[in-house]
Design a protein around this motif. Structure first.
Motif, mmCIF file in Angstrom:
data_model
loop_
_atom_site.group_PDB
_atom_site.id
_atom_site.type_symbol
_atom_site.label_atom_id
_atom_site.label_comp_id
_atom_site.label_asym_id
_atom_site.label_seq_id
_atom_site.Cartn_x
_atom_site.Cartn_y
_atom_site.Cartn_z
ATOM 1 N N PRO A 40 8.343 12.671 10.840
ATOM 2 C CA PRO A 40 7.275 13.781 10.923
ATOM 3 C C PRO A 40 6.192 13.532 10.058
ATOM 4 N N SER A 41 6.287 12.894 8.874
ATOM 5 C CA SER A 41 5.079 12.946 8.052
ATOM 6 C C SER A 41 4.245 11.890 8.336
ATOM 7 N N GLU A 42 4.537 10.780 9.216
ATOM 8 C CA GLU A 42 3.743 9.610 10.014
ATOM 9 C C GLU A 42 3.401 10.136 11.050
ATOM 10 N N VAL A 43 3.918 11.096 11.945
ATOM 11 C CA VAL A 43 3.298 11.625 13.112
ATOM 12 C C VAL A 43 2.113 12.606 12.703
ATOM 13 N N GLU A 44 2.156 13.486 11.756
ATOM 14 C CA GLU A 44 1.224 14.526 11.124
ATOM 15 C C GLU A 44 0.126 13.642 10.734
ATOM 16 N N LYS A 45 0.477 12.370 10.254
ATOM 17 C CA LYS A 45 -0.894 11.657 9.456
ATOM 18 C C LYS A 45 -1.607 11.114 10.491
ATOM 19 N N LYS A 80 13.561 15.947 18.447
ATOM 20 C CA LYS A 80 12.571 15.989 17.094
ATOM 21 C C LYS A 80 11.412 15.386 17.071
ATOM 22 N N GLY A 81 11.215 14.226 17.772
ATOM 23 C CA GLY A 81 9.979 13.561 17.600
ATOM 24 C C GLY A 81 8.778 14.503 18.358
ATOM 25 N N GLY A 132 13.209 18.662 24.229
ATOM 26 C CA GLY A 132 11.868 18.504 24.001
ATOM 27 C C GLY A 132 10.894 19.385 24.578
ATOM 28 N N GLU A 133 11.511 19.731 25.925
ATOM 29 C CA GLU A 133 10.589 20.891 26.480
ATOM 30 C C GLU A 133 10.586 21.992 25.702
ATOM 31 N N GLN A 134 11.756 22.555 25.412
ATOM 32 C CA GLN A 134 11.902 23.612 24.544
ATOM 33 C C GLN A 134 11.142 23.733 23.088
#
Length: 284
Positions: A40-45, A80-81, A132-134
């Motif tokens: 998640p931290s990488e995604v946010e970055k 989660k991704g 993922g949809e939810q």
């Protein structure tokens, strides 16, 4: 407008990037090497640094049979991704387009599934895509969810390429004939997705090429268009068991496209002919 495209090395992401380029829309395409969806931290970055106006999320764990054993990995990527990406998009008030699948339904009956039909996935892949949809619906207001099926594109492996390869070395192939649905050509879908993110017509959509077929009919059409003499022998799914259960009914109702004023995709046989030309297949 700036667009972040995930899964840019896959079939759909590749064509979405090409379409954005054609429209002279600024975009950044990322693959798993550029952004790990499971961190998640990488995604946010990545999202914060690029600060897109829209995210088109094509990346996914799509190995349907392997997902039965690698459920945790499929969940990490597809659910989660997607949640991490949706949260990051929400932070910067970006639109979010999530690619989903017919596999969120139970695959029974013969009637096309409406966008709000009951969700009862038959396999782990379908379940992770539903989660993922939810996640998107829980986090976002400015979202599009687009369910597709039987995908084929230039940049990757798919049913058509498999049939072409086998058709050149076999006189006959057995293919299941009791699973019904619609193929989706990524070069046809990509313009629709780009159209969507340029609007505020948020909601859930089904987008496949027009027309209904089954895998055996699809295979026979491939052989015919490619001028391959290989015969296709139809068999029931029970004769071709797979680790993950496949839906028998993947028909999807596309009236939500009509109501929003979006143009439906061309007929699948037309898409097949154009695709064979695009990849330089025999007869194409």
């Amino acid at each position: 407008m700036k667009v972040l495209v995930t899964g840019v090395t896959g079939q759909l992401g590749y064509d979405v990037a090409k379409e954005l380029e054609r429209r002279h829309i600024e975009y950044k395409g990322v693959g798993s090497k550029d952004m790990d969806l499971t961190v998640p931290s990488e995604v946010e970055k990545v999202v914060a640094a690029y600060h897109p106006d829209a995210v088109i999320h094509c990346a996914a764990y799509t190995a349907v049979d392997k997902a039965e054993d690698e459920y945790g990995r499929a969940m990490d990527v597809n659910a989660k991704g997607t949640l991490a990406l949706a949260k990051a998009a929400k932070e910067i008030d970006a639109k979010f387009l999530y690619i989903s699948t017919d596999y969120v339904f139970d695959g029974t009956g013969t009637v096309p599934f409406t966008v709000d039909a009951a969700k009862e996935p038959l396999n782990m892949y379908g379940l992770t895509k539903l989660f993922g949809e939810q996640a998107v619906q829980m986090e976002m207001i400015k979202y599009f969810i687009v369910r597709i099926s039987w995908v084929f594109g230039k940049n990757g492996n798919n049913f058509i390429k498999t049939m072409l390869r086998l058709g050149q070395s076999h006189d006959e192939l057995t293919v299941v004939a009791d699973q019904w649905g619609s193929p989706t050509y990524t070069a046809d879908l990509a313009p629709l997705l780009c159209d969507m993110v340029e609007t505020e017509k948020y909601g859930v959509y089904h987008a496949t090429n027009e027309g209904i077929t089954n895998w055996a009919e699809f295979a026979a059409a491939i052989m015919k268009e490619a001028n391959l003499p290989c015969r296709i022998r139809p068999i029931p799914s029970s004769d071709y068991p797979t680790k993950a259960v496949r839906p028998l009914n993947s028909r999807m109702d596309k009236s939500s496209l009509d109501k929003a004023g979006f143009t439906r995709l061309p007929e699948w046989k037309d898409a097949l002919r154009r695709y064979l030309k695009e990849i330089g297949a025999p007869g194409g």
